[in-house]
Design a protein around this motif. Structure first.
Motif, PDB file in Angstrom:
ATOM      1  N   GLU A   1       0.831  -1.207   0.000  1.00  0.00           N
ATOM      2  CA  GLU A   1       0.000   0.000   0.000  1.00  0.00           C
ATOM      3  C   GLU A   1       0.865   1.258   0.000  1.00  0.00           C
ATOM      4  O   GLU A   1       0.574   2.231  -0.725  1.00  0.00           O
ATOM      5  CB  GLU A   1      -0.926  -0.004   1.215  1.00  0.00           C
ATOM      6  CG  GLU A   1      -2.067  -0.996   1.097  1.00  0.00           C
ATOM      7  CD  GLU A   1      -3.033  -0.919   2.261  1.00  0.00           C
ATOM      8  OE1 GLU A   1      -4.147  -1.438   2.118  1.00  0.00           O
ATOM      9  OE2 GLU A   1      -2.680  -0.340   3.315  1.00  0.00           O
ATOM     10  N   ASN A   2       1.927   1.266   0.800  1.00  0.00           N
ATOM     11  CA  ASN A   2       2.816   2.430   0.825  1.00  0.00           C
ATOM     12  C   ASN A   2       3.485   2.643  -0.523  1.00  0.00           C
ATOM     13  O   ASN A   2       3.659   3.786  -0.976  1.00  0.00           O
ATOM     14  CB  ASN A   2       3.874   2.258   1.920  1.00  0.00           C
ATOM     15  CG  ASN A   2       3.320   2.533   3.309  1.00  0.00           C
ATOM     16  OD1 ASN A   2       2.300   3.191   3.455  1.00  0.00           O
ATOM     17  ND2 ASN A   2       3.992   2.014   4.323  1.00  0.00           N
ATOM     18  N   SER A   3       3.885   1.552  -1.176  1.00  0.00           N
ATOM     19  CA  SER A   3       4.527   1.673  -2.487  1.00  0.00           C
ATOM     20  C   SER A   3       3.562   2.233  -3.531  1.00  0.00           C
ATOM     21  O   SER A   3       3.925   3.100  -4.330  1.00  0.00           O
ATOM     22  CB  SER A   3       5.051   0.306  -2.947  1.00  0.00           C
ATOM     23  OG  SER A   3       6.170  -0.078  -2.193  1.00  0.00           O
ATOM     24  N   LEU A   4       2.341   1.736  -3.531  1.00  0.00           N
ATOM     25  CA  LEU A   4       1.356   2.212  -4.508  1.00  0.00           C
ATOM     26  C   LEU A   4       0.980   3.667  -4.240  1.00  0.00           C
ATOM     27  O   LEU A   4       0.779   4.444  -5.174  1.00  0.00           O
ATOM     28  CB  LEU A   4       0.118   1.319  -4.482  1.00  0.00           C
ATOM     29  CG  LEU A   4       0.344  -0.132  -4.922  1.00  0.00           C
ATOM     30  CD1 LEU A   4      -0.956  -0.929  -4.817  1.00  0.00           C
ATOM     31  CD2 LEU A   4       0.878  -0.195  -6.346  1.00  0.00           C
ATOM     32  N   ASP A   5       0.895   4.035  -2.969  1.00  0.00           N
ATOM     33  CA  ASP A   5       0.602   5.439  -2.633  1.00  0.00           C
ATOM     34  C   ASP A   5       1.742   6.358  -3.072  1.00  0.00           C
ATOM     35  O   ASP A   5       1.523   7.558  -3.310  1.00  0.00           O
ATOM     36  CB  ASP A   5       0.379   5.598  -1.129  1.00  0.00           C
ATOM     37  CG  ASP A   5      -0.979   5.057  -0.691  1.00  0.00           C
ATOM     38  OD1 ASP A   5      -1.854   4.887  -1.552  1.00  0.00           O
ATOM     39  OD2 ASP A   5      -1.144   4.788   0.518  1.00  0.00           O
ATOM     40  N   ALA A   6       2.961   5.814  -3.192  1.00  0.00           N
ATOM     41  CA  ALA A   6       4.118   6.595  -3.649  1.00  0.00           C
ATOM     42  C   ALA A   6       4.266   6.540  -5.166  1.00  0.00           C
ATOM     43  O   ALA A   6       5.316   6.899  -5.696  1.00  0.00           O
ATOM     44  CB  ALA A   6       5.388   6.078  -2.986  1.00  0.00           C
ATOM     45  N   HIS A   7       3.199   6.085  -5.856  1.00  0.00           N
ATOM     46  CA  HIS A   7       3.150   6.068  -7.332  1.00  0.00           C
ATOM     47  C   HIS A   7       4.169   5.113  -7.942  1.00  0.00           C
ATOM     48  O   HIS A   7       4.699   5.368  -9.029  1.00  0.00           O
ATOM     49  CB  HIS A   7       3.342   7.482  -7.903  1.00  0.00           C
ATOM     50  CG  HIS A   7       2.454   8.520  -7.269  1.00  0.00           C
ATOM     51  ND1 HIS A   7       2.928   9.463  -6.378  1.00  0.00           N
ATOM     52  CD2 HIS A   7       1.131   8.716  -7.362  1.00  0.00           C
ATOM     53  CE1 HIS A   7       1.925  10.225  -5.973  1.00  0.00           C
ATOM     54  NE2 HIS A   7       0.805   9.792  -6.551  1.00  0.00           N
ATOM     55  N   SER A   8       4.466   4.042  -7.257  1.00  0.00           N
ATOM     56  CA  SER A   8       5.404   3.053  -7.795  1.00  0.00           C
ATOM     57  C   SER A   8       4.771   2.298  -8.957  1.00  0.00           C
ATOM     58  O   SER A   8       3.582   2.010  -8.950  1.00  0.00           O
ATOM     59  CB  SER A   8       5.806   2.053  -6.707  1.00  0.00           C
ATOM     60  OG  SER A   8       6.339   2.720  -5.589  1.00  0.00           O
ATOM     61  N   THR A   9       5.605   1.965  -9.941  1.00  0.00           N
ATOM     62  CA  THR A   9       5.158   1.136 -11.063  1.00  0.00           C
ATOM     63  C   THR A   9       5.914  -0.186 -11.125  1.00  0.00           C
ATOM     64  O   THR A   9       5.513  -1.092 -11.851  1.00  0.00           O
ATOM     65  CB  THR A   9       5.346   1.878 -12.392  1.00  0.00           C
ATOM     66  OG1 THR A   9       6.737   2.209 -12.560  1.00  0.00           O
ATOM     67  CG2 THR A   9       4.516   3.153 -12.417  1.00  0.00           C
ATOM     68  N   ARG A  10       7.014  -0.281 -10.374  1.00  0.00           N
ATOM     69  CA  ARG A  10       7.809  -1.516 -10.330  1.00  0.00           C
ATOM     70  C   ARG A  10       8.018  -1.923  -8.873  1.00  0.00           C
ATOM     71  O   ARG A  10       8.545  -1.150  -8.077  1.00  0.00           O
ATOM     72  CB  ARG A  10       9.166  -1.329 -11.012  1.00  0.00           C
ATOM     73  CG  ARG A  10       9.074  -1.005 -12.490  1.00  0.00           C
ATOM     74  CD  ARG A  10      10.454  -0.753 -13.084  1.00  0.00           C
ATOM     75  NE  ARG A  10      11.291  -1.960 -13.012  1.00  0.00           N
ATOM     76  CZ  ARG A  10      11.296  -2.902 -13.945  1.00  0.00           C
ATOM     77  NH1 ARG A  10      10.521  -2.800 -15.014  1.00  0.00           N
ATOM     78  NH2 ARG A  10      12.084  -3.951 -13.827  1.00  0.00           N
TER      79      ARG A  10
END
Length: 367
Positions: A17-26
């Protein structure tokens, strides 16, 4: 707060969730000893800004809300500021991060209270790596329990990973590696590449063969102006052999958020088992609640439980959609017992095969 991350699966959920909230794509996830020794997620997101370093491990600190009113329109997975603090209590946490505003990355080491105890420069690209080592090492009983059931814990974590991979269209690359012992994994367990549709993503996760046994749920042709919900997704065909022996692959999303909703899933399973009594369906269903004021996502620390004001209407709507879908797909309909009896009475002229009679004898022990 300490009860937010109480398993491998809950830790993985918070990291993703933290990664997706930080706009991660990989995203790259690595597990050692099924997560008991190491859970590590590396992403290419925004990174953590330097002014947040001292706060990110503390309770109730979040950069995703700036004022109380933001809770009424939450657009991020995380917002409570509890996850990292909880993980620090149970494990050794290290973060390598570099924000776009920084010329070099930073390595942060946290203590059990979420305080930064070491901060050193560390070269890396923009993004973040969070390493969780020796989960429950400070709690021997929990540690022993985790090690005894590490395979089951990892299976639950993999289910969480799959649930995010299904719904997150922003992910261009997702790799999961795991080892059963304390050695680094030698090859990826799961690799996902960009897909153009939910159907393609399901094929990547569960195999191409799954496409033969699923059917599209789509109510976009419904022009009802008073409609409260929109549904889009896939479910197993009602024919025998297309379902599963257990309800282990059922994924629900409300406004792109993975959720648990037992009454709604019960409705889906009840309808499916009218047509296929011996199996459960694979379900990947996205629900859009059109009026966000009727939805509350801030119910439990893990944010998996949501309250929908008109849940009964939502269940009624999916019941109508699935009955119509299954009747057209299987060319059968579910009739009441009364209608079945009427059918039997009007077809008395059709010979029926004789019923096999079973003789039951009671055996008495001779004395």
């Amino acid at each position: 707060t300490s009860q937010v991350c109480v398993s491998v699966a809950s830790c993985v959920k918070e990291l993703i969730e933290n990664s997706l909230d930080a706009h991660s794509t990989r995203l790259q996830l690595t597990f050692i000893a099924h997560g008991a020794d190491l859970i590590e997620l590396t992403d290419n997101g925004d990174g953590i800004a330097e002014h947040d370093f001292e706060k990110i491990g503390l309770r109730y600190h979040t950069s995703k809300l700036s004022q109380f009113e933001d809770l009424e329109n939450v657009n991020t997975y995380g917002f409570r500021g509890e996850a990292l603090s909880s993980i620090c209590i149970y494990a050794d946490v290290t973060i390598l991060t570099r924000h776009a505003s920084a010329s070099i990355g930073t390595k942060l080491i946290f203590d059990g209270e979420g305080q930064v105890i070491s901060r050193t420069p560390f070269p890396r690209e923009i993004g973040t790596t969070v390493s969780i080592r020796s989960l429950f090492n400070r709690f021997p009983v929990r540690r022993t329990e985790l090690q005894s059931h590490s395979k089951r814990e990892f299976s639950q974590a993999l289910n969480i990973i799959q649930s995010f991979a299904i719904i997150s269209r922003q992910i261009q690359f997702f790799q999961v590696s795991s080892s059963a012992d304390n050695h680094p994994p030698s090859h990826p367990l799961l690799t996902l590449t960009p897909s153009s549709s939910l159907k393609d993503t399901l094929a990547q996760i569960f195999g191409q063969k799954i496409l033969e046994s699923i059917i599209h749920i789509d109510d976009n042709n419904d022009d009802d102006e008073n409609k409260e919900f929109k549904f889009d997704g896939y479910i197993s065909r009602p024919q025998h052999g297309c379902g599963r022996s257990s309800a282990d692959r059922q994924y629900l999303y409300v406004n792109n958020r993975p959720i648990d909703c037992a009454p709604f899933l019960r409705t889906i399973n009840d309808i499916y088992r009218h047509f296929n009594p011996n199996q459960y369906p694979l379900v990947a269903l996205s629900i859009e609640v059109l009026d966000r004021s009727t939805l509350d996502i801030n119910c439990t620390p893990d944010k998996r439980t949501v309250f929908v004001e008109h849940l009964s209407n939502m269940c009624d709507q999916i019941r109508l959609i699935l009955n119509k879908l299954f009747e057209s797909s299987s060319n059968v309909y579910v009739s009441s017992n009364k209608r079945q009896q009427e059918t039997i009475e009007t077809n008395n002229d059709i010979p029926t095969p004789p019923t096999k009679q079973l003789k039951i004898e009671r055996f008495v022990k001779k004395t």
